[in-house]
Design a protein around this motif. Sequence first.
Motif, PDB file in Angstrom:
ATOM      1  N   GLY A  91       1.120  -1.336   0.063  1.00  0.00           N
ATOM      2  CA  GLY A  91      -0.092  -0.139   0.034  1.00  0.00           C
ATOM      3  C   GLY A  91       0.817   1.121  -0.044  1.00  0.00           C
ATOM      4  O   GLY A  91       0.154   2.457  -0.021  1.00  0.00           O
ATOM      5  N   SER A  94       0.480   4.386  -2.487  1.00  0.00           N
ATOM      6  CA  SER A  94      -0.400   5.429  -2.137  1.00  0.00           C
ATOM      7  C   SER A  94       0.439   6.895  -2.135  1.00  0.00           C
ATOM      8  O   SER A  94      -0.091   7.657  -2.669  1.00  0.00           O
ATOM      9  N   MET A  95       1.507   6.725  -1.259  1.00  0.00           N
ATOM     10  CA  MET A  95       2.225   7.970  -1.024  1.00  0.00           C
ATOM     11  C   MET A  95       2.678   8.489  -2.564  1.00  0.00           C
ATOM     12  O   MET A  95       2.847   9.940  -2.478  1.00  0.00           O
ATOM     13  N   ARG A  96       3.151   7.736  -3.344  1.00  0.00           N
ATOM     14  CA  ARG A  96       3.864   8.105  -4.702  1.00  0.00           C
ATOM     15  C   ARG A  96       2.514   8.973  -5.396  1.00  0.00           C
ATOM     16  O   ARG A  96       2.401  10.025  -5.919  1.00  0.00           O
ATOM     17  N   LEU A  97       1.056   8.099  -5.418  1.00  0.00           N
ATOM     18  CA  LEU A  97      -0.005   8.672  -6.035  1.00  0.00           C
ATOM     19  C   LEU A  97      -0.404   9.946  -5.504  1.00  0.00           C
ATOM     20  O   LEU A  97      -1.377  10.604  -6.329  1.00  0.00           O
ATOM     21  N   LEU A  98      -0.204  10.176  -4.533  1.00  0.00           N
ATOM     22  CA  LEU A  98      -0.804  11.607  -3.785  1.00  0.00           C
ATOM     23  C   LEU A  98       0.231  12.669  -4.206  1.00  0.00           C
ATOM     24  O   LEU A  98      -0.390  13.823  -3.983  1.00  0.00           O
ATOM     25  N   LYS A  99       1.227  12.511  -4.824  1.00  0.00           N
ATOM     26  CA  LYS A  99       2.090  13.518  -5.170  1.00  0.00           C
ATOM     27  C   LYS A  99       1.972  14.197  -6.609  1.00  0.00           C
ATOM     28  O   LYS A  99       1.368  13.232  -7.482  1.00  0.00           O
ATOM     29  N   PHE A 262      -5.913  -0.340  -7.926  1.00  0.00           N
ATOM     30  CA  PHE A 262      -5.335  -0.257  -6.869  1.00  0.00           C
ATOM     31  C   PHE A 262      -6.125  -0.360  -5.650  1.00  0.00           C
ATOM     32  O   PHE A 262      -7.134   0.389  -5.775  1.00  0.00           O
ATOM     33  N   ALA A 264      -4.665   0.089  -2.187  1.00  0.00           N
ATOM     34  CA  ALA A 264      -4.119   0.987  -1.223  1.00  0.00           C
ATOM     35  C   ALA A 264      -4.429   0.059   0.070  1.00  0.00           C
ATOM     36  O   ALA A 264      -4.739   0.808   1.004  1.00  0.00           O
ATOM     37  N   TYR A 265      -3.623  -1.038   0.121  1.00  0.00           N
ATOM     38  CA  TYR A 265      -3.961  -1.973   1.345  1.00  0.00           C
ATOM     39  C   TYR A 265      -3.524  -1.133   2.374  1.00  0.00           C
ATOM     40  O   TYR A 265      -2.344  -0.176   2.317  1.00  0.00           O
TER      41      TYR A 265
ATOM     42  N   LEU B  71      -7.198   7.950  -4.273  1.00  0.00           N
ATOM     43  CA  LEU B  71      -6.295   6.862  -4.413  1.00  0.00           C
ATOM     44  C   LEU B  71      -7.167   5.701  -4.957  1.00  0.00           C
ATOM     45  O   LEU B  71      -6.823   4.753  -5.560  1.00  0.00           O
ATOM     46  N   ARG B  89      -7.116  12.869 -10.384  1.00  0.00           N
ATOM     47  CA  ARG B  89      -5.757  13.109  -9.677  1.00  0.00           C
ATOM     48  C   ARG B  89      -5.234  14.194 -10.482  1.00  0.00           C
ATOM     49  O   ARG B  89      -3.698  14.137 -10.915  1.00  0.00           O
ATOM     50  N   LYS B 104       1.010   4.695   7.781  1.00  0.00           N
ATOM     51  CA  LYS B 104       1.967   4.937   6.565  1.00  0.00           C
ATOM     52  C   LYS B 104       2.673   6.070   6.635  1.00  0.00           C
ATOM     53  O   LYS B 104       2.372   7.084   7.113  1.00  0.00           O
TER      54      LYS B 104
END
Lengths: 267, 331
Positions: A91, A94-99, A262, A264-265, B71, B89, B104
Amino acid sequence: MSLRNTLRAYPVMLKVGFSEAIAYRAEFFVWVLTTTMPLIMLALWSAVASEAPVGRFGQTQFTAYFLASFIVRQMTSSWSAWQMNYEVRHGIMSMRLLKPIHPLWSYAAENWAALPLRLIVAVPLGAVALAIVGPGQLPSDPLTWLAWVASMAGAWLITFLVNVSVGSLSFHIESSVKVMDVWFAVFFVLSGYLVPIELFPGPLRTLADWLPFRYQLGLPVEILTRAYDASGAWWMVARQWAFVAVTWAAAAIIWRTGVRRFEAYGG
Amino acid sequence: MISVRELHKHYRVHQRAPGLWPAFQSIFRRAYEEVRAVDGISFEVKPGERVGFLGPNGAGKTTTLKVLSGLLHPTAGEVRVGAFTPTQRQDSFLKTITLVMGQKQQLIWDLPPSETFELNRGIYGIPRPQFNETLAELSRWLELGTLVSKPTRQLSLGERMKCELAAALIHRPSVLFLDEPTIGLDVSMQATIRAFIRQYNERYGATLILTSHYMDDVAALCPRVVVIDRGKLSYDGGLEELVRHVRPEKRVVLQFERAVSEQSWEQYGKLVSAESRSVVLQVRNDQVSAVVTRALGNLPVKDLTIENAPLEEVMSELFSRSRAAAPETPA
């Protein structure tokens, strides 16, 4: 993110990526040890060539070929498939997809940022190779050198895009690293990593021509060791870039369809 | 600002019994179950509002936040955050929001947090003066000090969360999705994080949706709560109203000057807990003033307080009521 903004962000991304590569320097040097197969093959084929040349390869040519293989592998490697597989499964993607930057640009930056560390290994070895084989074993035509640069870029792109494609498969299947293992098994045989493709029997050579593995490693090595004149080199580079286009399309499709799946587990 | 209409998010989950034979069977025939993580919820959030998103584990809170931040793609329904559809997005959308997940992290594990801040400066295209100003402000509020120059892996959980918040807010987002930001932190660190979130909200007028299992977080930060259970919305309104609605009784806490017998206080209300010199009674709202007057007159009362039932109890009762009203049904 627009290309202009991406390019603006890139110096910082490369700088931070380099700091990260330095932090993992011990791991990197262990990885280098796992890529010394061309040096073993060099010893093996040199012994064979001491009796009589094999094709165009005498001892000097084998030395040039396998040292070049080692250097090209150092400079065109990518580890994104393993990283993506891990990040999707846990999961962390997620951090990359938020940027506001495409994740594939950030993976590419992390790969490029490690290049100076790889050069620490590649440059001295290149100097040693040059001292052993002499400058006469290298191309003298600037156009061939230009083709070599293009082939290095193409080799890295194919390797990276294959990594992205396999990494993106982890959106679709539970774990995709075994696919990469299979890819590597074929790569070692058909890329010219263990045996120069010129020495393959005819049908196998034809097969290598029509698969991407050779263009990941063999082609830049062949250009660097004067297997082609300038026009031959550019013709092969054109074929290589056709594979770049194919792997690009595959990576884009698998990525786009994957991101929609995805999950996002994790919290 | 945020609009959610009839949001559904369903997952297809592989089901397999334990053991070798079911494992072998699953190679040829895989059984799936559809899980309705979010099942038709709707709500709106106004700009600058602070909303607590509550529910038991697996209720669908985090799934909803992940949909809101782009997400996850919804199975059905419409979601808008400002002028944006999250699943697209767009860069301008991603620059507007942040999602902080307590479990996370975005901090680069082997580098100091300052490197992650710098990376975010580049990625979000933050002008250097604004970056310096925001970082100084966040450092002051969160008391980051020298933490930012230690490798992330050497920071404690609380220190990491403070740096994580700074990294998540360095681009001054106007919409904050906070998913259990205080999980695992000690009481003092929880209070620090809560105070910081409130300061940020007041300073920048940011809209905030918070999920937390610590009711103190919710009580301190969120005048409004949205309660979700099994993917369905079971309450949307003020926190005070929720408490009054679920637990209309008050707690009357009596401290005595000396030990008193059970018979002397049992007439005043329903017992919650008792010790030798104190007792906690549950009293109906409309009887509180009469009970207090009588207790003060008849008992050796040293101290007396009136309070609401703890939020944890209120929530627990709300969840058990909603589960009793809607027993679990397969999707």
